[in-house]
Design a protein around this motif. Structure first.
Motif, PDB file in Angstrom:
ATOM      1  N   SER A 255      19.981  28.613   6.665  1.00  0.00           N
ATOM      2  CA  SER A 255      18.734  27.905   6.379  1.00  0.00           C
ATOM      3  C   SER A 255      17.582  28.898   6.264  1.00  0.00           C
ATOM      4  O   SER A 255      17.673  30.049   6.713  1.00  0.00           O
ATOM      5  CB  SER A 255      18.431  26.889   7.491  1.00  0.00           C
ATOM      6  OG  SER A 255      18.291  27.546   8.735  1.00  0.00           O
ATOM      7  N   VAL A 256      16.491  28.421   5.647  1.00  0.00           N
ATOM      8  CA  VAL A 256      15.295  29.235   5.496  1.00  0.00           C
ATOM      9  C   VAL A 256      14.073  28.317   5.577  1.00  0.00           C
ATOM     10  O   VAL A 256      14.105  27.190   5.081  1.00  0.00           O
ATOM     11  CB  VAL A 256      15.315  30.008   4.152  1.00  0.00           C
ATOM     12  CG1 VAL A 256      15.415  29.040   2.965  1.00  0.00           C
ATOM     13  CG2 VAL A 256      14.091  30.907   4.024  1.00  0.00           C
ATOM     14  N   LEU A 257      13.030  28.778   6.214  1.00  0.00           N
ATOM     15  CA  LEU A 257      11.781  28.021   6.305  1.00  0.00           C
ATOM     16  C   LEU A 257      10.844  28.527   5.211  1.00  0.00           C
ATOM     17  O   LEU A 257      10.420  29.686   5.219  1.00  0.00           O
ATOM     18  CB  LEU A 257      11.141  28.198   7.679  1.00  0.00           C
ATOM     19  CG  LEU A 257       9.861  27.408   7.923  1.00  0.00           C
ATOM     20  CD1 LEU A 257      10.143  25.896   7.893  1.00  0.00           C
ATOM     21  CD2 LEU A 257       9.230  27.794   9.256  1.00  0.00           C
ATOM     22  N   THR A 268      18.313  24.266   3.498  1.00  0.00           N
ATOM     23  CA  THR A 268      19.623  24.924   3.565  1.00  0.00           C
ATOM     24  C   THR A 268      19.887  25.543   2.203  1.00  0.00           C
ATOM     25  O   THR A 268      19.590  24.936   1.160  1.00  0.00           O
ATOM     26  CB  THR A 268      20.726  23.919   3.910  1.00  0.00           C
ATOM     27  OG1 THR A 268      20.654  22.791   3.030  1.00  0.00           O
ATOM     28  CG2 THR A 268      20.584  23.432   5.344  1.00  0.00           C
ATOM     29  N   LEU A 269      20.447  26.758   2.210  1.00  0.00           N
ATOM     30  CA  LEU A 269      20.590  27.498   0.963  1.00  0.00           C
ATOM     31  C   LEU A 269      21.549  26.808  -0.001  1.00  0.00           C
ATOM     32  O   LEU A 269      21.284  26.710  -1.195  1.00  0.00           O
ATOM     33  CB  LEU A 269      21.082  28.914   1.251  1.00  0.00           C
ATOM     34  CG  LEU A 269      20.169  29.774   2.139  1.00  0.00           C
ATOM     35  CD1 LEU A 269      20.718  31.192   2.254  1.00  0.00           C
ATOM     36  CD2 LEU A 269      18.743  29.808   1.586  1.00  0.00           C
ATOM     37  N   GLN A 323      11.344  33.423   0.671  1.00  0.00           N
ATOM     38  CA  GLN A 323      10.112  33.174   1.430  1.00  0.00           C
ATOM     39  C   GLN A 323       8.909  33.741   0.698  1.00  0.00           C
ATOM     40  O   GLN A 323       7.834  33.117   0.642  1.00  0.00           O
ATOM     41  CB  GLN A 323      10.233  33.781   2.825  1.00  0.00           C
ATOM     42  CG  GLN A 323      11.266  33.082   3.705  1.00  0.00           C
ATOM     43  CD  GLN A 323      11.453  33.788   5.032  1.00  0.00           C
ATOM     44  OE1 GLN A 323      11.658  35.010   5.066  1.00  0.00           O
ATOM     45  NE2 GLN A 323      11.415  33.033   6.117  1.00  0.00           N
ATOM     46  N   ASP A 324       9.057  34.939   0.100  1.00  0.00           N
ATOM     47  CA  ASP A 324       7.940  35.553  -0.638  1.00  0.00           C
ATOM     48  C   ASP A 324       7.591  34.746  -1.871  1.00  0.00           C
ATOM     49  O   ASP A 324       6.403  34.529  -2.179  1.00  0.00           O
ATOM     50  CB  ASP A 324       8.305  36.984  -1.039  1.00  0.00           C
ATOM     51  CG  ASP A 324       8.434  37.903   0.165  1.00  0.00           C
ATOM     52  OD1 ASP A 324       7.927  37.531   1.252  1.00  0.00           O
ATOM     53  OD2 ASP A 324       9.047  38.987   0.030  1.00  0.00           O
ATOM     54  N   ALA A 325       8.629  34.259  -2.585  1.00  0.00           N
ATOM     55  CA  ALA A 325       8.372  33.470  -3.793  1.00  0.00           C
ATOM     56  C   ALA A 325       7.699  32.162  -3.458  1.00  0.00           C
ATOM     57  O   ALA A 325       6.794  31.700  -4.180  1.00  0.00           O
ATOM     58  CB  ALA A 325       9.690  33.223  -4.535  1.00  0.00           C
ATOM     59  N   ALA A 326       8.104  31.519  -2.364  1.00  0.00           N
ATOM     60  CA  ALA A 326       7.481  30.267  -1.963  1.00  0.00           C
ATOM     61  C   ALA A 326       6.030  30.500  -1.561  1.00  0.00           C
ATOM     62  O   ALA A 326       5.139  29.715  -1.929  1.00  0.00           O
ATOM     63  CB  ALA A 326       8.257  29.641  -0.811  1.00  0.00           C
ATOM     64  N   ALA A 327       5.770  31.556  -0.830  1.00  0.00           N
ATOM     65  CA  ALA A 327       4.407  31.850  -0.394  1.00  0.00           C
ATOM     66  C   ALA A 327       3.510  32.169  -1.585  1.00  0.00           C
ATOM     67  O   ALA A 327       2.302  31.861  -1.580  1.00  0.00           O
ATOM     68  CB  ALA A 327       4.411  33.015   0.589  1.00  0.00           C
TER      69      ALA A 327
END
Length: 968
Positions: A255-257, A268-269, A323-327
């Motif tokens: 998983s990733v937040l 979940t990936l 995470q970087d792309a989402a941010a």
């Protein structure tokens, strides 16, 4: 001539009726293979009682006997000490696959008996006395699973066994398979923060296993033979085993937040779970050699093992790019996620080698006024090695090895003896002295010694007392097992009263110390005149230990304070990881008592005089397996294996002819003893199953000196008929029959403590003497002739017990009470009271546990019930805000086994004597935890913590299995 009829005394003895004119002298003989000890067995099982367990192998029987054969001393680990015919063996695998039909008798003996076989008095001794003549081929199929579904298991097993005295051959194979069980199949509530917040993402519960899928195959063989043609040449045993096992378990989804602005989503990936696959292969070889050396008996055992184990663990993928792309806003936090390449696998490798040898020499070095002193001297060598490597650590390959050289002795000194007439008024008292030394390559020299008193008062009461001092080193596995890290393991954190998914490290700890132990044991055992066999036992144990190796305990605030370097928390004090490798406690102290009883008896009416006996048509036991019946009838006619047919009536002329041939020989040992009845031939065999020249000489003196019988060698059937008529006559008013025709010695055996005839003993004698076997043994017609050949012992699934048409029942109950259990982590740290809130395991320590075993077998139907009661317990929290105690409710489980011997069911086999395909067939249904009981664990608010959900503690619950077994 000696005429043997079944015993009405202790099981396994035979009553010899030596006829001299008007006198019949009743004698009893000891079963070959019984353990020679002053301590009476805690439990004895004869063939009928063994049959009542419905076991498919000795290994299955041992599992069912667990409450009776396990020690309460708190030191034992693994199985008890096993003997075959009173002799040590290299390993349990040498005979574990034998069918229980091959057993003549089972003896369970106290821990003190282990000393005379070269072992510490920490485990009970189980002696299996095998039949002298047995052949079987067996096929067994089993299938089952939990009634809640989600998992299935199957087993296929086949084996071949032949026993010919001390010669034995066994070969067997077994295949097992079990399917995967996941958390979603038990509706496990997931830990907060682990469930994805986007509805289209897969549920991780479907990808986290509660029970792994597994597959295994095992092949083994055993060969036992004599070392030479002469009695006393000794025996040798060889056994080999190869086993392959694969398993697969799941650790959930990655998983990733993802966060953008003030919003966030837990994702979940994909649906590719984190897997762990383990493949292991083991090779084993064992050997044992036993032979007399002068007046001493020497036994050498060797056990070799080689194991390969490889575990592949999926690595977690790097999610930083997501995470970087989402941010940055280039990836929608609730939209489809791009695929990430697999991160590869970590590998944990373990290779182990074990070589274990032990030589014991037993004998009687000198004589004391109270009897022979006994001495066992032992020496042994053991070598272990573990090579391990784990790509998740930077330590690289790790190797541990240990060699152990040991030596020691045990001496038994009789101090008083009623049999020898030396201070016998106070009973039989024996002093045991034991000492040993072990030299370990990695721990130096370790010492042990013990002393004990065994006091037997009469034939009913036995008392024991012992004190032991022992040094104990940690095992190589505790020291050097490969370090393995497991992600997403549910762990209950008592500090915050919550369940979290933490990273858990397991493996060995090379910094462990040697343990020093001191133990006291007191025991009392009493035999009662109830039913066939009843005894009660009471045992007291006190254990004291320093520098104790323990598994890492449940994470309580007190444990975390003592082992702060084993726990990692984040900035919010939330548990992240825990190191659960073994630790050393400064002290462990415990005291307990265990008491209980074993009883067994018969059910159903004994056969009426002149009615059908064992295996006779219409007998309550049903017909025996054909070959076994043929063997028994042929033996009863005075014919041995391979002897031709003849009239069913006992033939005095035939006996006179045999005696003439025997007495005419210059060397009587050259006589063909196979023509003798089996019971007579068995009396001439020594411990190795060979004809004993000394016993042959004694037989020659009896038969050839004119003492072999009444004048002319004739057998007096009228005399025996008078005895049977007196015993078998049942007065209509239920009173005792006129027994004046019986010799005084036989009457003495029928009397109870008050000097009067005991109706129960009379019923036992009547059941045996008045059956068809009793008639045949006394020389009456069998109505059948035949040429016997060796077959399946007592006929595989033939009638239980002694074939008297009666069934068997048994009941055993044991209650253990923990009086004290404390642990000191280190000096200056508060003592853990394990009976008052502290804990070393995943649960509290219950003060009370009860084990129950009961069963019934009659007319081919069997029932067995096992019960386990576990008392309540508690784990204390820190008392600070947010922390809570945990309460473990008491609970009870019952296991039920129902089985039917199909060959005895006339509705299935028809009315013919020959059951056809159903001969030797049995169908069983086994239900474990029939009430589907699960322990309930709650906090102080009555809430069940997530990591203590009943289906996490016991994911299978009630299971049902069906089994079909056929023995040829």
């Amino acid at each position: 001539m000696t005429l043997s009829v079944p015993a009405f005394g202790q099981e396994g003895q035979s009553v010899g009726a030596d006829v001299y004119d008007d006198d019949i002298i009743v004698t009893a003989e000891r079963i070959r293979g019984q353990v020679d000890t002053d301590l009476p067995p805690i439990l004895e099982l004869d063939e009928g009682e063994i049959k009542g367990f419905g076991a498919g192998s000795i290994a299955d029987l041992v599992e069912q006997l667990s409450p009776q054969i396990s020690s309460g001393n708190g030191r034992s680990s693994g199985r008890p000490i096993f003997l075959i015919n009173g002799q040590r063996v290299s390993s349990f695998r040498e005979f574990g696959r034998y069918p229980p039909e091959a057993i003549r008798k089972v003896e369970v003996l106290p821990e003190e008996v282990a000393l005379q076989y070269g072992f510490a008095a920490t485990q009970r001794v189980v002696n299996f006395i095998l039949k002298d003549d047995f052949v079987s081929r067996e096929v067994e199929v089993e299938y089952g699973g939990p009634t809640a579904g989600g998992r299935a298991s199957g087993e296929l097993e086949s084996s071949l066994l032949t026993i010919d005295g001390s010669k034995r051959f066994n070969i067997g194979a077994e295949y097992n398979i079990s399917s995967l069980l996941t958390e979603d199949e038990r509706e496990i509530t997931q830990t907060q923060g682990s469930v994805p917040t986007v509805a289209t993402d897969p549920d991780p519960a479907a990808f986290r296993s509660l029970a792994s899928d597994s597959e295994s195959i095992e092949l083994e063989t055993t060969y036992n033979t004599v070392l030479g043609p002469n009695p006393g040449d000794g025996t040798v045993s060889l056994n080999g085993n190869i086993q392959r096992q694969n398993s697969r378990s799941l650790s959930g989804l990655e998983s990733v937040l993802l966060t953008f602005g003030g919003a966030s989503e837990l994702r979940t990936l994909d649906d590719d779970p984190l897997e762990r696959r383990t493949e292991s292969t083991s090779l084993s070889f064992g050997s044992s050699i036993g032979r007399p050396v002068g007046d001493w008996d020497a036994t050498l055992t060797l056990d070799l093992n080689r194991t390969w184990s490889d575990t592949l663990i999926d690595r977690r993928r790097d999610t930083q790019a997501l995470q970087d792309a989402a941010a940055a806003g280039t990836l929608a936090i609730d939209g489809p996620l791009p695929a990430l390449a697999a991160a590869g696998k970590d590998e944990a490798i373990s290779r182990t080698w074990t070589a274990d040898s032990l030589l014991t020499v037993q004998g009687n070095p000198f004589v004391l006024p109270a009897g022979d002193a006994s001495l066992t001297v032992k020496t042994g060598y053991k070598w272990n090695r573990i090579d391990s490597e784990d790509t998740r650590t930077a330590a690289g390959p790790v190797q541990f090895s240990r060699s152990r050289v040991e030596g020691g002795f045990n001496m038994g000194l009789p101090l008083t003896s009623a049999d020898e007439g030396f201070l016998g008024a106070i009973g039989n008292i024996t002093l045991n002295l034991n000492a040993g030394v072990d030299d370990l390559s990695d721990f130096g020299t370790l010492y042990n010694w013990s002393s004990g008193i065994n006091w037997r008062i009469g034939e009913r009461l036995s008392l024991t007392a012992s004190y032991t001092e022992r040094d104990q080193a940690p095992s190589l596995t505790q020291l050097g097992a490969p370090e393995i890290t497991t992600f997403n393991v549910p762990v209950f954190d008592l500090t915050n009263n919550e369940t979290v998914l933490a990273t858990v490290t397991t493996g060995g700890n090379p910094l462990l110390n040697a343990e020093k132990q001191s133990d006291i044991k007191l025991g009392a055992y009493y035999n009662l005149d109830l039913f066939d066999r009843t005894n009660v036992q009471f045992e007291y144990f006190r254990n004291r230990s320093d520098d104790v190796t323990e598994s890492f305990p449940v994470l309580t605030p007190a444990v975390e304070s003592a082992f702060a370097d084993r726990v990692e928390r984040d900035n919010n004090n939330r548990l992240i990881s825990i190191d659960r490798r073994p630790i050393t406690f400064a002290e462990r102290n415990s005291t307990r008592i265990r008491y209980g009883f074993n009883m067994s008896g018969r059910v159903g009416k004994p056969p009426q005089p002149g009615g059908p006996g064992r295996g006779g048509p219409g007998g309550s036991g049903g017909p025996p397996s054909g070959q076994a019946a043929e063997n028994r009838e042929t033996e009863a006619n005075g014919q041995g294996r391979g002897q031709g047919g003849g009239p069913g009536q006992f033939d005095p002329a035939q006996f006179a002819e045999l005696r003439a041939k025997f007495c005419a020989l210059e060397d009587p040992t050259s006589f063909d003893f196979s023509v003798l009845p089996e019971r007579m031939r068995a009396r001439l065999l020594n411990e190795e199953g060979q004809v004993d020249p000394e016993r042959v000489k004694q037989l020659q003196q009896r038969l050839c000196s004119g003492e072999g019988g009444p004048p002319g060698g004739a057998f007096d059937p009228e005399r025996m008929a008078q005895i049977r008529e007196a015993v078998c006559k049942v007065p209509e008013d239920g009173s005792l029959p006129d027994l004046s025709a019986l010799p005084e010695q036989m009457l003495d055996r029928l009397r109870g403590p008050d000097g009067e005839i005991d109706p129960e003993k009379l019923a036992q004698l009547r059941a045996r003497l008045c059956s068809a076997d009793g008639q045949r043994a006394s020389g009456e017609a069998t109505g059948r002739s035949g040429g016997a050949r060796r077959g399946g012992g007592r006929g595989g699934f033939g009638p239980g017990g002694r074939g008297d048409g009666q069934g068997r029942w048994f009941l055993s109950v044991n209650h253990t009470i923990e009086l004290e259990s404390q642990a000191l982590v280190a000096p200056g740290v508060p003592i853990f009271d394990l009976l008052d809130g502290d804990a070393l395991g995943s649960g509290g320590l219950p003060r009370h546990t009860v084990r129950l075993e009961g069963g019934l077998f009659h007319k081919g139907f069997g029932l067995r019930l096992s019960g386990n009661y576990t008392g309540e317990s508690r784990i204390a929290g820190s008392g600070l805000p947010g922390s809570s105690d945990l309460f473990f409710d008491d609970y009870v489980t019952f296991d039920l086994r129902l089985f039917v011997d199909l060959e005895q069911q006339k509705w299935l086999t028809g009315k013919d004597d020959e059951p056809g395909f159903w001969k030797g067939a049995r169908f069983s249904i086994r239900a474990n935890n029939i009430l589907d009981a699960q322990q309930r664990v709650t906090d102080s608010t009555g809430t069940v913590p997530l990591s203590y959900q009943p289906s996490l503690i016991d994911p299978l619950g009630r299971t049902v299995e069906v089994e079909f077994r056929k023995i040829f």
